[in-house]
Design a protein around this motif. Structure first.
Motif, PDB file in Angstrom:
ATOM      1  N   ARG A   1      -5.172   8.348  -5.852  1.00 51.54           N
ATOM      2  CA  ARG A   1      -5.078   9.385  -4.824  1.00 51.54           C
ATOM      3  C   ARG A   1      -3.852   9.231  -3.938  1.00 51.54           C
ATOM      4  N   ILE A   2      -3.255   8.049  -3.922  1.00 50.97           N
ATOM      5  CA  ILE A   2      -2.134   7.789  -3.017  1.00 50.97           C
ATOM      6  C   ILE A   2      -0.972   8.758  -3.252  1.00 50.97           C
ATOM      7  N   PRO A   3      -0.513   8.991  -4.491  1.00 54.26           N
ATOM      8  CA  PRO A   3       0.630   9.915  -4.653  1.00 54.26           C
ATOM      9  C   PRO A   3       0.379  11.293  -4.071  1.00 54.26           C
ATOM     10  N   LYS A   4      -0.809  11.833  -4.285  1.00 58.26           N
ATOM     11  CA  LYS A   4      -1.102  13.170  -3.767  1.00 58.26           C
ATOM     12  C   LYS A   4      -1.140  13.185  -2.245  1.00 58.26           C
ATOM     13  N   GLU A   5      -1.867  12.245  -1.637  1.00 63.83           N
ATOM     14  CA  GLU A   5      -1.989  12.222  -0.181  1.00 63.83           C
ATOM     15  C   GLU A   5      -0.652  11.882   0.478  1.00 63.83           C
ATOM     16  N   LEU A   6       0.104  10.967  -0.127  1.00 62.16           N
ATOM     17  CA  LEU A   6       1.401  10.598   0.455  1.00 62.16           C
ATOM     18  C   LEU A   6       2.378  11.760   0.404  1.00 62.16           C
ATOM     19  N   GLU A   7       2.412  12.465  -0.706  1.00 65.94           N
ATOM     20  CA  GLU A   7       3.338  13.588  -0.818  1.00 65.94           C
ATOM     21  C   GLU A   7       2.942  14.740   0.100  1.00 65.94           C
ATOM     22  N   LYS A   8       1.651  14.890   0.368  1.00 66.49           N
ATOM     23  CA  LYS A   8       1.237  15.887   1.372  1.00 66.49           C
ATOM     24  C   LYS A   8       1.821  15.547   2.732  1.00 66.49           C
ATOM     25  N   LEU A   9       1.723  14.263   3.114  1.00 68.31           N
ATOM     26  CA  LEU A   9       2.292  13.833   4.390  1.00 68.31           C
ATOM     27  C   LEU A   9       3.807  13.978   4.393  1.00 68.31           C
ATOM     28  N   MET A  10       4.449  13.583   3.291  1.00 68.92           N
ATOM     29  CA  MET A  10       5.897  13.696   3.212  1.00 68.92           C
ATOM     30  C   MET A  10       6.349  15.159   3.278  1.00 68.92           C
ATOM     31  N   PHE A  11       5.640  16.017   2.592  1.00 63.92           N
ATOM     32  CA  PHE A  11       5.992  17.441   2.576  1.00 63.92           C
ATOM     33  C   PHE A  11       5.888  18.031   3.976  1.00 63.92           C
ATOM     34  N   PHE A  12       4.809  17.710   4.674  1.00 62.73           N
ATOM     35  CA  PHE A  12       4.629  18.209   6.037  1.00 62.73           C
ATOM     36  C   PHE A  12       5.677  17.618   6.967  1.00 62.73           C
ATOM     37  N   GLY A  13       5.940  16.308   6.841  1.00 65.01           N
ATOM     38  CA  GLY A  13       6.909  15.667   7.717  1.00 65.01           C
ATOM     39  C   GLY A  13       8.328  16.142   7.484  1.00 65.01           C
ATOM     40  N   ILE A  14       8.696  16.406   6.229  1.00 61.28           N
ATOM     41  CA  ILE A  14      10.050  16.899   5.942  1.00 61.28           C
ATOM     42  C   ILE A  14      10.262  18.274   6.556  1.00 61.28           C
ATOM     43  N   PHE A  15       9.249  19.114   6.526  1.00 57.86           N
ATOM     44  CA  PHE A  15       9.392  20.429   7.153  1.00 57.86           C
ATOM     45  C   PHE A  15       9.413  20.324   8.679  1.00 57.86           C
TER      46      PHE A  15
END
Length: 539
Positions: free
Chosen positions: A75-89
């Motif tokens: 689950r880490i890749p999915k949850e981490l990329e959600k955080l990264m996607f939100f933080g990059i925006f």
């Protein structure tokens, strides 16, 4: 005479019968041993090893825990990329603010300052604190832009290209460390300037003046912009090298980061700090790649075929960053028994900062809150990008200026659309995390330097803050300055408590003063440490 053995009772064997029976069993056991000795062969041992069984349900809790660890890593890749996607925006929103809304806000502030005598001085302040900060940001941006014209990018490129591969590798590592160090100190310099320029005049002067702070801020932004330019130039040299050896070494440097991170002890606060640092690093790399592509396209007369030559290298840089972040966070959460749900908490904390900056009781600008949270300071990066774009693209003719105006309007539209979507998503994340009560009922703490017990504790949480008819505070209107006869109260963000309080229940605040002082000092240390991006906290 020898004693006679006791007589056997009724139904019991006599001693002679016992002796005979025992001898019979011993002789029978001996015969069994003699019969089993030939059976202990290698074939029988192998047969026992092949047919031996065991039951995993006898240790069900252990194997269930191991299975959950595997699911957590998945689950880490999915949850981490959600955080990264939100933080990059979030970083993109703060970055676009410098190009779109900040010039308009500076224009409105200057217009208010010029036309102020026409309307009369209704307030004791010539300008609102937010307008003063906007003017300071605009002036710093313009001064640093003109100072960057004295830096020759071509000479820097050829100077770096003439160095050996090992030297460039060492230089790139030193630049990364210097960027983290100067970023952690740069935001303090800017905050000190903003507070010195907007601090009420009635208070006792405890600073060196606005002008020294202003020159310190200009020097910092200029130095940081040059540092990022050297990083971009080194990356450009790596892209243009014939054998791509330097680019390969620089990408392998990301995997060295795994060794320095996964085998350390991490708590939730430390992981949140590292996640913010990774978001900032990934967004900065995207801007650096954009600068490299612009410089290369200029050298090849904007030939679109050359863009496809750069595309594989760009994909390799981005893929290595994503792979390193996933592996690093997966093993950190595994070794420290942290669930994947913690990234939802981090995302809710970032969303809380965004929503709280839109309230009437906001005590900072949104771009500044992103800078403090993630260590991302948009001013130096914006200065460098403006310098590169203006030197790479020549604007000549009326049609070119029309295209520039249309491009600026497109940037404003993108900024507004991005802000609306982010605000909606942030409200959703705050609601899912059940942080609405913390949002509309902020905690009031004592002013620094005064004990908390001497403050008047009978004020409501929204005192000094205008409310609507239904009693809730608005998130769209301007902040209102509090009256000076009220005690100075500081509204702190509850997202700080959301991630800095221990997992256990808090103790009663009515204990003795020594324990209260110790706990408050520890909480302040965690807050300062979370805003630092220079690695992990050293215990």
């Amino acid at each position: 005479s020898e004693p006679r053995p006791p007589a056997a009772g009724p139904g019991q064997p006599s001693p002679q019968q016992r002796t005979e029976t025992l001898g019979f069993y011993e002789s029978d056991r001996g015969r069994k041993k003699k019969r089993s000795l030939p059976d202990l062969s290698l074939l029988r041992f192998i047969s026992a090893e092949l047919t031996r069984g065991y039951f995993l349900e006898h240790n069900e809790a252990k194997y269930t825990e191991r299975r959950e660890r595997v699911y957590t890593c998945m689950r880490i890749p999915k949850e981490l990329e959600k955080l990264m996607f939100f933080g990059i925006f979030l970083c993109l929103d703060a970055f676009l603010y410098v190009f779109t809304l900040l010039p308009l806000r500076v224009f409105l502030a200057m217009f208010r300052f010029i036309t102020l005598p026409c309307y009369g001085l209704r307030d004791r302040r010539l300008l609102q604190p937010a307008q003063v900060c906007d003017i300071l940001k605009g002036v710093i941006l313009v001064i640093c832009y003109f100072m960057m014209h004295y830096v020759d990018y071509s000479m820097m490129y050829h100077l770096i290209r003439g160095q050996s591969v090992i030297k460039l590798y060492i230089i790139y590592n030193m630049l990364e460390v210097a960027d983290r160090l100067i970023s952690s100190f740069g935001q303090d310099i800017l905050d000190a300037l903003y507070w010195t320029a907007t601090e009420p005049k009635e208070r006792k002067r405890a600073h060196i003046g606005v002008i020294p702070h202003f020159f310190m801020a200009v020097f910092y932004v200029f130095l940081h912009a040059i540092l990022i330019m050297v990083q971009a130039t080194t990356l450009n040299v790596a892209f243009n090298s014939h054998n791509k050896s330097l680019l390969t070494i620089m990408m392998s440097n990301n995997f060295v980061e795994i060794k320095g991170s996964v085998f350390k002890k991490f708590e939730k606060n430390n992981l949140f700090q590292m996640s913010n640092s990774d978001i900032k690093e990934r967004f900065t790399n995207y801007v650096l790649l954009l600068i490299v592509c612009l410089r290369n396209m200029e050298q090849f007369s904007w030939n679109p075929d050359h863009l496809w030559v750069l595309f594989p290298d760009v994909c390799m840089v981005v893929a290595s960053e994503i792979a390193v972040d996933i592996v690093k966070h997966a093993f950190i959460t595994k070794f420290n028994d942290i669930t994947a749900d913690v990234y939802s908490e981090y995302r809710a904390s970032l969303a809380f900062d965004l929503v709280s900056s839109r309230q009437k009781n906001a005590y900072t600008d949104y771009s500044d809150s992103v800078s403090r949270r993630m260590g991302f300071i948009p001013l130096p990066l914006a200065v460098l990008l403006i310098r590169v774009v203006t030197s790479s693209i020549k604007v000549q003719g009326v049609l070119a200026y029309v295209c520039v105006v249309l491009f600026y309007c497109g940037l404003i539209s993108l900024k507004v659309l991005n802000s609306i979507v982010l605000l909606g998503k942030s409200c959703q994340y705050v609601k899912e995390a059940k942080m609405e009560e913390k949002l509309f009922n902020p905690v009031l703490t004592a002013t620094p330097g005064k004990p908390a017990g001497k403050q008047q504790g009978t004020f409501k949480s929204t005192q000094g803050i205008p409310t609507d008819e239904n009693g809730s505070t608005s998130v769209t209107s301007q902040p209102v300055h509090q009256k000076e006869n009220m005690p100075s109260l500081l509204v702190t963000s509850n997202s700080d408590q959301f991630l800095t309080t221990p997992d256990g229940e808090e103790k009663d605040i009515s204990q003795d003063s020594s324990e209260l002082k110790h706990r408050s000092a520890k909480k302040d240390l965690l807050e300062i440490d979370r805003f630092t991006i220079c690695g992990n906290r050293i215990d």
